[in-house]
Scaffold this active site. Sequence first.
Site, PDB file in Angstrom:
ATOM      1  N   ASP A 121       0.774  -0.788   0.109  1.00  0.00           N
ATOM      2  CA  ASP A 121       0.475   0.303   0.085  1.00  0.00           C
ATOM      3  C   ASP A 121       0.603   1.494  -0.549  1.00  0.00           C
ATOM      4  OD1 ASP A 121      -1.803   2.273   0.368  1.00  0.00           O
ATOM      5  OD2 ASP A 121      -2.598   1.219   2.067  1.00  0.00           O
ATOM      6  N   VAL A 122       0.409   2.130  -1.488  1.00  0.00           N
ATOM      7  CA  VAL A 122       1.798   3.653  -1.157  1.00  0.00           C
ATOM      8  C   VAL A 122       2.133   4.012  -0.333  1.00  0.00           C
ATOM      9  CG1 VAL A 122       2.565   2.490  -3.844  1.00  0.00           C
ATOM     10  CG2 VAL A 122       0.102   4.273  -3.154  1.00  0.00           C
ATOM     11  N   ASN A 165       3.104   5.532 -10.542  1.00  0.00           N
ATOM     12  CA  ASN A 165       1.661   5.724 -11.302  1.00  0.00           C
ATOM     13  C   ASN A 165       0.178   5.390 -10.634  1.00  0.00           C
ATOM     14  OD1 ASN A 165      -0.362   4.546 -13.551  1.00  0.00           O
ATOM     15  ND2 ASN A 165      -0.549   3.340 -12.896  1.00  0.00           N
ATOM     16  N   TYR A 175      -8.951  14.359  -7.456  1.00  0.00           N
ATOM     17  CA  TYR A 175      -8.036  14.512  -7.831  1.00  0.00           C
ATOM     18  C   TYR A 175      -7.157  15.038  -8.703  1.00  0.00           C
ATOM     19  CZ  TYR A 175      -6.205  11.865 -12.354  1.00  0.00           C
ATOM     20  OH  TYR A 175      -5.499  10.985 -13.404  1.00  0.00           O
ATOM     21  N   PRO A 206      -9.266   0.491 -17.310  1.00  0.00           N
ATOM     22  CA  PRO A 206     -10.808   0.435 -16.807  1.00  0.00           C
ATOM     23  C   PRO A 206     -11.163   2.011 -15.441  1.00  0.00           C
ATOM     24  CG  PRO A 206      -9.641  -1.496 -16.544  1.00  0.00           C
ATOM     25  CD  PRO A 206      -8.875  -0.363 -17.179  1.00  0.00           C
ATOM     26  N   MET A 207     -10.060   2.209 -15.023  1.00  0.00           N
ATOM     27  CA  MET A 207     -10.513   3.850 -15.037  1.00  0.00           C
ATOM     28  C   MET A 207     -10.823   4.825 -15.193  1.00  0.00           C
ATOM     29  SD  MET A 207      -7.752   6.077 -12.265  1.00  0.00           S
ATOM     30  CE  MET A 207      -7.160   7.162 -13.049  1.00  0.00           C
TER      31      MET A 207
END
Length: 268
Positions: A64-65, A91, A158, A194-195
């Site tokens: 988990d970043v 990314n 975002y 998909p995103m």
Amino acid sequence: MPDLTGQVALVTGASTGIGRHLVEGLAARGMAVAGLARTEDRLRTAMAEVADATGARTLAVAADVTDRASVEEAVGVVREELGPIALLVNNAGLIDEFEVPVWEADPDQWWNVVSSHVRGSLLTVRTVVPWMVLRNRGRVVNIASGMSTRANPDYSAYSVAKTGLMRLTESLATALEGSDVRAFDVAPGVVDTPMTRSMHMWQGYTDWTPPEQVVEIVAAIAAGELDQWSGRFVRAGKDDLDVLRSTSPQDAARQLRLRPYGDADPLG
């Protein structure tokens, strides 16, 4: 196509989408590639598929970043198994689940989006870059977005995350001046993932950016061909790679800056 044989890349968000394309494209150019993602089974499958397709060495490391201990442990595994990391590609990141104006957003979900991009990249940078500095060699690519540079009413988290990531890139590049460690913002364009398909703004869209164009820019960065663009924003699908190679940006070109309102602007 640059030969990157013998170099090691670390790509976050590697199990699907743009990350998955980058893993395969870099492996095809000779790199040993480690992939990080949270979902271990999907990640291991993706990395095994890349190894089978390219013959390159790959490594799947579930992490988990946004978790400091998880990132530090994962990077340690990569260095032990593959060697010094020459290329870091940040990314991984979430998108706004609820496409609503900022005052209607769920605060926890909103902050999780920002954290996934900004804290996630910070933690990988602080774990990987010191070793690059010691070797005086390395490249960091932060995956940016067109929404890094303009507001969107429905994707505020975002947009904030990607703008913050651009400033992080510039701060990093400035701190690294004089060394052979560089940092870049690469916007991938609108890649069919998909995103991307989950975002209503791209419903019905067909003019997708070929993922290979993203790979080509990142590979050129890894090969040291775009060093003059360190701390700057480049965009796959719009920027011509040959032009980037032959152009040195001047002043604040492709960086985040306030525009003065006129010659008398005291902040100009």
